[in-house]
Design an enzyme around this catalytic site. Structure first.
Site, PDB file in Angstrom:
ATOM      1  N   GLU A 427       0.872  -0.662   0.288  1.00 25.92           N
ATOM      2  CA  GLU A 427      -0.177   0.169   0.033  1.00 25.92           C
ATOM      3  C   GLU A 427       0.699   0.802  -0.306  1.00 25.92           C
ATOM      4  O   GLU A 427       1.324   1.228   0.628  1.00 25.92           O
ATOM      5  CB  GLU A 427      -0.914   0.144   1.493  1.00 25.92           C
ATOM      6  CG  GLU A 427      -1.695   1.598   1.507  1.00 25.92           C
ATOM      7  CD  GLU A 427      -2.361   1.808   3.122  1.00 25.92           C
ATOM      8  OE1 GLU A 427      -2.663   2.889   2.889  1.00 25.92           O
ATOM      9  OE2 GLU A 427      -2.335   0.482   3.789  1.00 25.92           O
ATOM     10  N   ASP A 500      -1.009  -1.013   5.902  1.00 27.46           N
ATOM     11  CA  ASP A 500      -1.027  -0.749   6.808  1.00 27.46           C
ATOM     12  C   ASP A 500      -1.608  -1.335   7.850  1.00 27.46           C
ATOM     13  O   ASP A 500      -3.649  -1.882   7.579  1.00 27.46           O
ATOM     14  CB  ASP A 500      -1.010   0.890   6.510  1.00 27.46           C
ATOM     15  CG  ASP A 500      -0.218   1.480   6.461  1.00 27.46           C
ATOM     16  OD1 ASP A 500       0.607   1.174   5.884  1.00 27.46           O
ATOM     17  OD2 ASP A 500      -0.673   3.124   6.263  1.00 27.46           O
ATOM     18  N   ASP A 502      -3.829  -0.165  10.201  1.00 27.95           N
ATOM     19  CA  ASP A 502      -4.648   0.858  10.803  1.00 27.95           C
ATOM     20  C   ASP A 502      -6.150   0.243   9.346  1.00 27.95           C
ATOM     21  O   ASP A 502      -6.062  -0.482   9.018  1.00 27.95           O
ATOM     22  CB  ASP A 502      -4.787   1.952  10.582  1.00 27.95           C
ATOM     23  CG  ASP A 502      -4.364   2.515   8.545  1.00 27.95           C
ATOM     24  OD1 ASP A 502      -4.374   1.646   8.179  1.00 27.95           O
ATOM     25  OD2 ASP A 502      -4.494   3.294   8.847  1.00 27.95           O
ATOM     26  N   ASP A 504      -7.875   1.584   7.570  1.00 28.23           N
ATOM     27  CA  ASP A 504      -7.627   2.564   5.671  1.00 28.23           C
ATOM     28  C   ASP A 504      -6.779   0.928   5.458  1.00 28.23           C
ATOM     29  O   ASP A 504      -7.376   0.143   4.022  1.00 28.23           O
ATOM     30  CB  ASP A 504      -6.553   3.632   5.371  1.00 28.23           C
ATOM     31  CG  ASP A 504      -7.195   4.672   5.697  1.00 28.23           C
ATOM     32  OD1 ASP A 504      -8.728   4.647   5.723  1.00 28.23           O
ATOM     33  OD2 ASP A 504      -7.778   5.310   6.066  1.00 28.23           O
TER      34      ASP A 504
END
Length: 637
Positions: A427, A500, A502, A504
């Site tokens: 990403e 990541d 998180d 997102d």
């Protein structure tokens, strides 16, 4: 046509062998002790009630998930399991059914014309794998009860006081925690399966009582699989290209029901059932459906001179966008394994094909406007597939194609073979830069993606092939997509999604999983697709450094090392924040990293979840969020 006798007594129960192996090797009987195997216990008991309904002896089935979330009751108004003593064993027939493998009334065909539970295994397996099981039978104006513990009788057959009306069987059980690592039934899974039962058996009332969520639903569908097809289309957000579906119903020695519609979707979706049991892995009946359908469409194209110029129509083109429900009821189904997810009867291919082809041809000729729209859709699919094939054929493994054909942003590995090679799909350019510096360039390749990739669940094949990020993935992998996927051309042994830690990052991973599941499912089936688990927190305690994957892991580390020194906690905003050396130690190094292999245990459930979470119908996502709102203690934004 075989006849079904009205009498049903102990002499109809046939015992083949004992129960001992079940607890030692449960996977042989229910496919495993995970969530799929846990729910399979319910399906085995429900299938027995369905068998009564299929043969005209029951009209109502009720399933209850109790307040504890770990015990189930299944009740029907069928004839009730016989309770008289078996002439050979001198034991109550009820005890034999629940304690002896291959004991049941479905072997000789006299009591059941068609049945899903022909092995006589299901009820006894559920009993063997249950901490406690209680069976209550209503017969001859009386009620009888027998209790079991881990497959062994806990009490003899008891005749309860008082007269009762009607007949039927009620089975209550609690799975054994020493067998199943987690006992937590999923209400949505049970509900979906029971609703499917009501679709496949017109006129049977199926009630689901969820005491955990304090809900009660009754399913009754008079139109059967036609109603089912409408629901599947709605759930998947698939827009039909013609209004009236094709419907075929036959009821002779082999009862067959089929309904289908072509949609604007880019995939083929077939749900097949045999005697009410879902065959998620297909089988000979699905092969017959596809063959009959292909021949009918080709005959129509040839008869009406509709063959397009400059493009070849394949079987995949004909079935692209097809959504179909196929249900068979046969006397002697041969399933692959006790979990019954694939039909093996060789004769069923010809039976389904010869039933489907003439009926489909007649339907198309009688509905020319519908047929012409279907053919136009097929030709469009053929042209799009030709464009896709040209794109995927442009790239092959090093030595077979020029390096200049690979995406410019791909940092390839030095290894020329794929035996140990890995491709990290990362990403963002920042994280991609860290990964490029931290990797082992001998066998690790890095492909950074810019932003969130396209949601392929809602996109046409044309739009998917025009997307730059997806083009780069397809070119890098080198094996093509869809029906043209050729694993021999795959350039890497492992494809690893690295985003990541998180919310997102999770969303991006979900978008990528949707693409691979819909358009490159062979990579999942062959075990090539993985998800990397990077840390979300760095925790320094004294001279020690620990890495936590999430909040729960962080709290566990703090609890384990409490009191030593004041911890210093750093939360990573993204992979790009990590130094290359740290990224190597935590996420890239095969000796220390954590990878999750992507696997699909239940294709129907996986398809439903992806359709709900990623499809056009926003109401499905709204329901998902509202049902789980109380579980979200903290939202990462």
């Amino acid at each position: 046509m075989s006849t079904v006798t009205k009498s049903y007594s102990a002499k109809d129960i046939t015992a083949l062998e004992g129960l001992d192996p079940v607890r030692k090797r449960p996977g042989m009987y229910i496919g495993g002790v995970g969530m799929s195997g846990l729910h399979h216990l319910i399906w085995e008991i429900v299938d027995n009630s369905v068998d009564e309904a299929m043969n005209g002896h029951a009209s109502e089935i009720t399933v209850t998930l109790h307040k504890d979330g770990s015990s189930i009751t299944v009740s029907d108004n069928g004839r009730g399991i016989p309770i008289d003593k078996h002439p050979k064993t001198k034991k109550p027939a009820l005890e034999m059914v629940l304690t002896v493998l291959h004991a049941g009334g479905k072997f000789d065909g006299g009591n059941y014309k068609t049945a899903g539970g022909l092995h006589g295994v299901g009820a006894s397996v559920v009993n063997a794998l249950s901490k406690e099981l209680t069976a209550v039978v209503r017969r001859d104006g009386a009620q009888y009860r027998m209790m079991f513990e881990r497959g062994r009788p806990k009490s003899g057959l008891q005749k309860l006081k008082g007269a009762v009306r009607g007949t039927g069987t009620t089975i209550s059980f609690t799975p054994d925690p020493t067998i199943f690592p987690k006992i937590d039934f999923e209400s949505a899974t049970i509900r979906a399966r029971l609703e499917t039962v009501s679709f496949l058996h017109r006129g049977v009332k199926v009630t689901y009582v969820d005491e955990v969520n304090k809900t009660k639903e009754t399913f009754l569908h008079e139109q059967g699989i036609v109603d089912y097809l409408a629901k599947v289309l709605k759930d998947r957000g698939a827009r039909p290209i013609h209004e009236a579906p094709f419907v075929l119903r036959k009821d002779d020695d082999i009862r067959m029901e089929l309904t289908l519609q072509w949609t604007e979707s880019t995939d083929e979706h077939v749900r097949s059932y045999v005697n009410g049991i879902p065959t998620g892995s297909g089988g000979t009946h699905e092969n017959g459906l596809r063959s009959g359908l292909n021949k009918a469409v080709r005959n129509y194209i040839d008869t009406h001179s509709l063959t397009p110029r400059g493009v070849k129509i394949t079987h995949e083109d004909i079935r692209e966008g097809l959504v179909a429900i196929l249900s068979l009821f046969i006397a002697d189904p041969q399933f692959q394994g006790q979990t019954k997810d694939r039909l093996n009867n060789p004769e069923m291919q010809a039976v389904v094909e010869t039933s489907t082809r003439p009926a489909m041809e007649q339907w198309m000729n009688n509905n020319r406007s519908i047929a012409d729209s279907v053919i136009a859709r097929i030709i469009a699919a053929a042209r799009a597939r030709a464009a896709s094939r040209a794109a995927s054929d442009a790239v092959s493994r090093k030595g077979g194609a020029k390096r200049t054909m690979l995406p410019g942003k791909l940092s390839d590995c030095l290894a020329s073979g794929k035996a140990e090679s890995e491709l990290f799909i990362v990403e963002g350019d920042s994280a991609g830069g860290s990964a490029k510096q931290g990797r082992n360039r001998n066998y690790q390749a890095i492909l950074p993606l810019r932003g969130k990739v396209l949601n392929t669940e809602c996109a046409t094949l044309k739009k998917i092939m025009e997307n730059k990020e997806i083009q780069d993935m397809i070119s890098s992998l080198g094996c093509g997509i869809g029906p043209n996927l050729n694993l021999a051309g795959l350039r890497y042994k492992k494809i690893i999604l690295l985003a990541d830690a998180d919310s997102d990052g999770h969303h991006i991973t979900t978008l990528l999983l949707t693409f691979f599941y819909r358009h490159m499912p062979a990579l999942i089936a062959e075990g090539n697709l993985f998800i990397a688990v990077p840390p979300l927190y760095r925790i320094d305690i004294g001279k020690e450094t620990h890495w936590a994957n999430d909040e729960e892991h962080r709290e566990q580390i703090l609890a384990d090392h409490g009191g030593r020194a004041k911890p210093e906690i750093t939360r990573f905003k993204g992979l790009g924040e990590m130094m290359p050396k740290v990224l190597w130690e935590t996420t890239l190094n095969p000796q220390t990293r954590r990878l999750l292999r992507v696997e699909v245990d239940d294709h129907l459930e996986t398809d439903r979840v992806i359709s709900d979470l990623m499809g056009r119908d926003a109401s499905a996502r709204f329901r998902f969020i509202m049902e789980r709102a109380e579980d979200a203690e903290e939202i990462d934004v």
